[in-house]
Each structure stands twice: as C-alpha cells, then as structure tokens.
Write an enzyme that holds these catalytic residues in place. Structure first.
Site: not given
Length: 273
Positions: A2-3, A53, A262
C-alpha cells in the site's frame, strides 16, 4: 505494498470507530507495550493519522501508538467479539464501543509521546505527508528547487520518502505521465511552468488515489474500458502495469523501464527523454 493514499484510508476507517469513543480494551502482544495497556484503556483516542506508510494513533494522555505495516501487517476493523478469520498473527487490539481495531502481523509497533514522536527513527527521515500535512503546490515547487533535491532524477526523487512521504511505485509512474516528464529529467532542468505542472500533478494524482481507492486513470479513459467489460486491474491506471499497451492519450505503446531499482512505466511520446 500500500502507498500513502491506502494508508490514509485505513487511518480514516480507524478514526471513525475509535476517536472519542470510550475504550474498553487495549491489548498488545509485545511485553514492552502490554505494561501500558491499563493506562491507555483509561484514556481515549483523539486522532488517527498517517505519515507516509506509518499509522499514528494519539491518545488523550499524550501517548502516540506508532505502527508500520511493512510487507505483511494489516489493520482490520470489525464488530466487537467477532474476530475476522485469518491466518495472520494478532499484534495489537483496541476495543471501543461496538467496534474493534485489530493489527495483524506487523512487527514495527512502539509507543511515543507527542514530544518524542519525531525521534522515531523512521519518521525522523520522512518529508511531509502529502495527505496529512496540508501540502500545497507552492510548497512542492519550492522543495523541488532546494539543492538537495534539484539535481536528482525525478524517477528516483519521487520514491524518496525524505522528499515527500506517501508516493510509491504506481503513483510515481502516474504522476510523471500526467506531468509529461521522463524519469531522468531533473528539477533544475525544468522550466518554471514544468515545475508548477509537476507539483499540481503530484497533488491531484495522490488526492485522486485517496478519493477513489487507488484509481488514478482519467474517468473518460476508464469508462470506455469499463464499457468493454475490462477488469479493474485493466482500467485502474493510465500507464502503470500497461507495458506494450496503447497510451490513452496518443496511442503509442507504453514502455516498461527500471529506474531506481523499481519498475516504471511511461509513454515515449507523451514523456520524451
């Protein structure tokens, strides 16, 4: 993982059932925290916030419960006495009124005070949270011009939580697409108009992901795909996870690249090098 927008939505769900509702149980799996449970149950939750986060639950007595889900942690809200069926390990539980907030599988949990919270090692490295700290487009433009950020490639900079907290991999690709910028561009090489557009795209894309539960595609583009019967994963994003598919704006094929270790997705026509 999750961001920022997803964590902000979790914080909002927890806040609805915990804030200003008398606590009837506070339980921690960790002995170093369990000794505080009796004190906290006699307090009440005043706010539930997030910073990047990390999730922060503040109590009226001044203590703040810090938790970071990392890869496997998750907060669940459920009716009191009706624990969800899960193979995850319970780490913390707060019961207030008819509801329970349970934290499963997270290992990074600690208690701080409002005065010592900034000493928490993870938080100490973070920049402002885009959904919690009232960040404006003008703030972002100014930050892009700071020497520590101005010379860095945007593909790496946007993932740096010391720049702004809450941007992860899908948001990075979507922001750069909407801003019309390639990931190797540097803030110092952008015109003032480009920096302003980038700042606006950072805010609007993150805010849309928060409002629409992770959806960042434009309504006109996704509605066409929905009418065609496409799955959510196929209409959720403008470019992310869409390599070798046509760009919604120009029709060119989306590229997949590796930037800052990434995966990143971009349109070579809308975001020229």
């Amino acid at each position: 993982m999750p961001e920022g927008p997803e964590i902000r939505r979790v914080a909002d769900r927890l806040g609805k059932v915990l804030v200003d509702v008398p606590l009837t149980q506070v339980w921690f799996a960790f002995p170093e925290l369990e000794s505080m449970a009796g004190r906290l149950v006699n307090s009440r939750v005043t706010t539930v916030d997030c910073w990047g986060k990390a999730l922060l639950i503040t109590f009226a007595d001044g203590h703040v419960l810090y938790s970071h889900n990392q890869l496997y942690g998750v907060w669940r809200v459920h009716r009191r006495g009706r624990s969800p069926t899960t193979g995850r390990v319970l780490r913390a539980r707060l019961v207030a009124g008819d509801h329970t907030a349970s934290l499963y599988s997270a290992s990074d949990i600690s208690l701080w005070t409002a005065d010592t919270l900034r000493q928490q090692p993870f938080l100490a490295r973070l920049g402002p949270d885009l959904l919690t700290h009232d960040v404006t487009a003008e703030d972002i433009v100014a930050r892009l011009s700071e020497p520590r950020f101005a010379g860095r490639g945007l593909g790496g900079l946007l993932l740096d939580q010391g720049f702004y907290a809450g941007i992860g991999n899908y948001l990075r690709s979507e922001i750069l697409f909407y801003a019309g910028l390639a990931p190797r561009k540097r803030p110092k090489a952008l015109s003032e108009a480009q920096r302003e557009k980038l700042a606006d795209c950072i805010l609007t894309t993150v805010q849309q992901a928060y409002r629409e539960a992770g959806v960042t595609n434009r309504p006109t583009w996704r509605k066409r795909l929905q009418r065609e019967g496409k799955r959510r994963s196929q209409w959720r994003f403008a470019v992310f996870n869409r390599d070798n598919q046509p760009c919604h704006a120009c029709g060119d094929l989306i590229l997949r690249e590796t930037i800052a270790s990434r995966r990143l997705y971009r349109c070579p026509t809308c975001q020229p090098e």
